[in-house]
Design an enzyme around this catalytic site. Structure first.
Site, mmCIF file in Angstrom:
data_model
loop_
_atom_site.group_PDB
_atom_site.id
_atom_site.type_symbol
_atom_site.label_atom_id
_atom_site.label_comp_id
_atom_site.label_asym_id
_atom_site.label_seq_id
_atom_site.Cartn_x
_atom_site.Cartn_y
_atom_site.Cartn_z
ATOM 1 N N HIS A 16 39.700 50.448 40.887
ATOM 2 C CA HIS A 16 40.992 50.508 41.564
ATOM 3 C C HIS A 16 42.090 50.520 40.518
ATOM 4 C CE1 HIS A 16 41.763 46.292 40.764
ATOM 5 N NE2 HIS A 16 40.592 45.988 41.300
ATOM 6 N N ALA A 264 41.889 44.378 46.201
ATOM 7 C CA ALA A 264 40.453 44.247 45.993
ATOM 8 C C ALA A 264 39.828 45.627 45.941
ATOM 9 C CB ALA A 264 39.834 43.422 47.107
ATOM 10 N N LYS A 265 38.601 45.661 45.468
ATOM 11 C CA LYS A 265 37.946 46.946 45.267
ATOM 12 C C LYS A 265 37.895 47.810 46.514
ATOM 13 C CE LYS A 265 35.132 46.241 41.199
ATOM 14 N NZ LYS A 265 33.806 46.068 40.637
ATOM 15 N N ARG A 266 37.693 47.222 47.625
ATOM 16 C CA ARG A 266 37.509 48.043 48.808
ATOM 17 C C ARG A 266 38.699 48.072 49.751
ATOM 18 N NH1 ARG A 266 33.496 45.711 47.323
ATOM 19 N NH2 ARG A 266 31.481 46.633 46.885
ATOM 20 N N GLU A 267 39.735 47.317 49.422
ATOM 21 C CA GLU A 267 40.861 47.235 50.344
ATOM 22 C C GLU A 267 41.805 48.434 50.291
ATOM 23 O OE1 GLU A 267 43.180 43.656 50.234
ATOM 24 O OE2 GLU A 267 41.462 42.453 50.823
#
Length: 502
Positions: A16, A264-267
């Site tokens: 990210h 965060a990585k997936r947010e």
RNA sequence: GCCCCCAUCGUCUAGCCAGGUUAGGACACAGGCCUUUCAAGCCUGAAACACGGGUUCAAAUCCCGUUGGGGGUACCA
């Protein structure tokens, strides 16, 4: 000794933007100091491993202009199944640079630690560990491994049976380290967990691998995100146990989303690929990222810095302590500044793929089309903030437009009859003008405005809507000239028909 | 819960280390100028030292505490 830093992504997805900012700091520092920037792939998490992200990560770094001096070589990339391995192979004297290629080394170091009493074997099941943690939580204690296996006789667990190897953290005392940004950081050993170093699948955890690789790759400065601070004492203990010289630690503050929310990585955190697709210029993104958590200081008020200027001025020791919120507003502004600073030809080249992806122009761009584009670019250069903006702003040049509805044509407040008259007179003027150049068109149209006793806003607004189908367009006379007489007259006539039909 | 880190306009920041500034700049925002639309450009404006104690002639700057925010607490990185 030469400065050596690294970026060590785990191929579990695209990094990210906060991670990318940290890479920028690493790279800037290496270039500033005339040192080496190393790319290492940390693929020790076999569960989340996604090999296809390796080339994506590399492509992103290249696009941003973050070149690496050492990194995975041809053979290791091929073994990892990377297509076009030649394209990404760099190699170097301290390889391999993909951790799954270095397994024997980690095992050897782990066994050494066991042999000298700095680590021990543990065969506790995941279920037991979970039970222990739950019980501790219930008692309001910090969840930690209860060190069950630490006190077993040395030969209680055979090297041949499945087990992990854990670090034997001292029960008392404290572990400290100097951080470039935070100064001295102190941890009580009693609060440090007996970290797993080697997993039961034979792969090292991050903690073992990072220390081993940074040592053997002669990394001098560990520049990484703030989130690693709590695990740094474990690394320090490892360096001490192995008798290795410690690198300089530099934990840079994290980047948050605009609302101050976690990135965060997936947010939905945006990756390099996404910024690229959204029409950001790499030099703008680099400039913006470098200024996120760092500023040249000393009263410097400049904010637009070339790559060379950033390298010249970057100072790791001036990086801020506090986390920084990402601002799309400011990035957009900066991107616009960079777009405006491009030569029209350069901008044209960068715009081409966006026009093509939108299906507005053919893929190998024909020379004739390119000549048209060459005339369009100066008209839109200061009107776009993203390369993608060009599609909506210029599509009417390449496609037929639906005749605008009457209410749009009458938006300037004219009644239908008057508007028809304006359109008809405009057609007369434009049909008779000697050539269709921008300068030739303007004077007679202005004369017409005066003659009709209307405002330029009313007349030009109507012509704009009629010929482009939009209330907002590039400057009118240049636009008409590029559209050429035939199409302009046709669109004016079609618009007139819209009002008549009414 | 426990551990660690952090704190200047809404946001990014300069100033802090070596106390004395009308606390500066940029983005965004508001108003104006320019103007064929939209931009761009120019001018103006509003906007901050989290709070409480110290130390000192003097504190955004040094110390302590509080509050708030972030991070960590995995056989993930």
């Amino acid at each position: 000794m030469s400065v050596r830093v690294r970026f060590a992504p785990s191929p579990t997805g695209e990094p990210h933007i906060g991670n990318v900012r940290t890479v920028v700091f690493n790279w800037l520092f290496a270039r500033k100091m005339g040192g080496q920037f190393i790319l290492r792939i940390e693929d020790t998490d076999r569960v989340r491993y996604q090999p296809e992200t390796i080339p994506v990560i590399m492509e992103g770094l290249r696009w941003l202009g973050l070149d690496w001096d050492e990194g995975p070589g041809l053979e290791e990339l091929q073994r990892a199944g990377i297509e076009d391995a030649e394209r990404y192979a760099v190699g170097g004297p301290y390889g391999p640079y993909i951790q799954s290629e270095r397994l024997p080394l980690y095992r050897q170091v782990a066994e050494e630690l066991v042999a000298v009493g700095w680590a021990y074997r543990c065969n506790c099941s995941p279920e037991r560990l979970e039970q222990v943690r739950q019980a501790q939580r219930a008692r309001g204690q910090p969840p930690m491994y209860d060190r069950h296996c630490r006190y077993l006789p040395p030969d209680a667990i055979s090297p041949d049976e499945p087990h992990v190897i854990r670090l034997k953290v001292p029960l008392t005392g404290r572990t400290t380290f100097q951080d470039v940004i935070k100064g001295e950081v102190i941890f009580e050993n009693a609060g440090i967990d007996d970290q797993v170093l080697l997993k039961s699948d034979g792969f090292p955890t991050y903690h073992l691998a990072v220390v081993v690789d940074d040592h053997y790759m002669k990394v001098t400065h560990v520049i990484r995100g703030d989130d690693w601070v709590p695990s740094t004492p474990k690394h320090v203990l490892l360096y001490q146990a192995l008798g290795w010289e410690m690198p300089v630690f530099c934990h840079v503050p994290l980047v948050t989303m605009p609302g101050g929310k976690k990135l965060a990585k997936r947010e939905g955190a945006t990756s390099i690929t996404e910024f690229r697709k959204q029409g950001y210029l790499p030099e703008a993104l680099l400039n913006f990222l470098a200024l996120l958590g760092w500023a040249p200081g000393e009263g410097e008020e400049q904010e637009i810095f070339s790559r060379a200027e950033l390298i010249e001025r970057f100072d790791l020791y001036r990086v801020n302590r506090a986390p920084a919120a990402f601002s799309y507003d400011k990035l957009d502004w900066m991107n616009g500044v960079y777009i405006r600073s491009l030569s029209p030809d350069d901008l044209l080249e960068r715009l081409l793929p966006f026009w093509q992806d939108a299906g507005l122009i053919p893929a190998p761009c024909p020379p004739q089309t390119r000549e048209v584009l060459r005339r369009i670019v100066p008209l839109i250069q200061e009107r776009i903030k993203h390369l993608t903006d060009v599609v909506e702003l210029t599509d009417f040049f390449f496609t037929e437009i639906a005749p605008p509805p009457a209410e749009e044509l009458l938006a300037q407040g004219l009644d239908a009859e008057r508007a028809r008259e304006v359109l008809r007179r405009t057609r007369e003027v434009l049909a008779n003008v000697s050539d269709f150049g921008e300068e030739t068109i303007e004077p007679p149209l202005r004369a017409l405005v005066a003659e009709l006793g209307l405002t330029t806003r009313q007349v030009f607004g109507l012509i704009r809507t009629a010929t482009t189908g939009k209330a907002v367009s590039p400057p009118l006379f240049g636009t008409l000239s590029i559209l050429e007489r035939e199409r302009v007259l046709a669109r004016l006539e079609a618009a007139e028909a819209q009002l008549t039909a009414r």
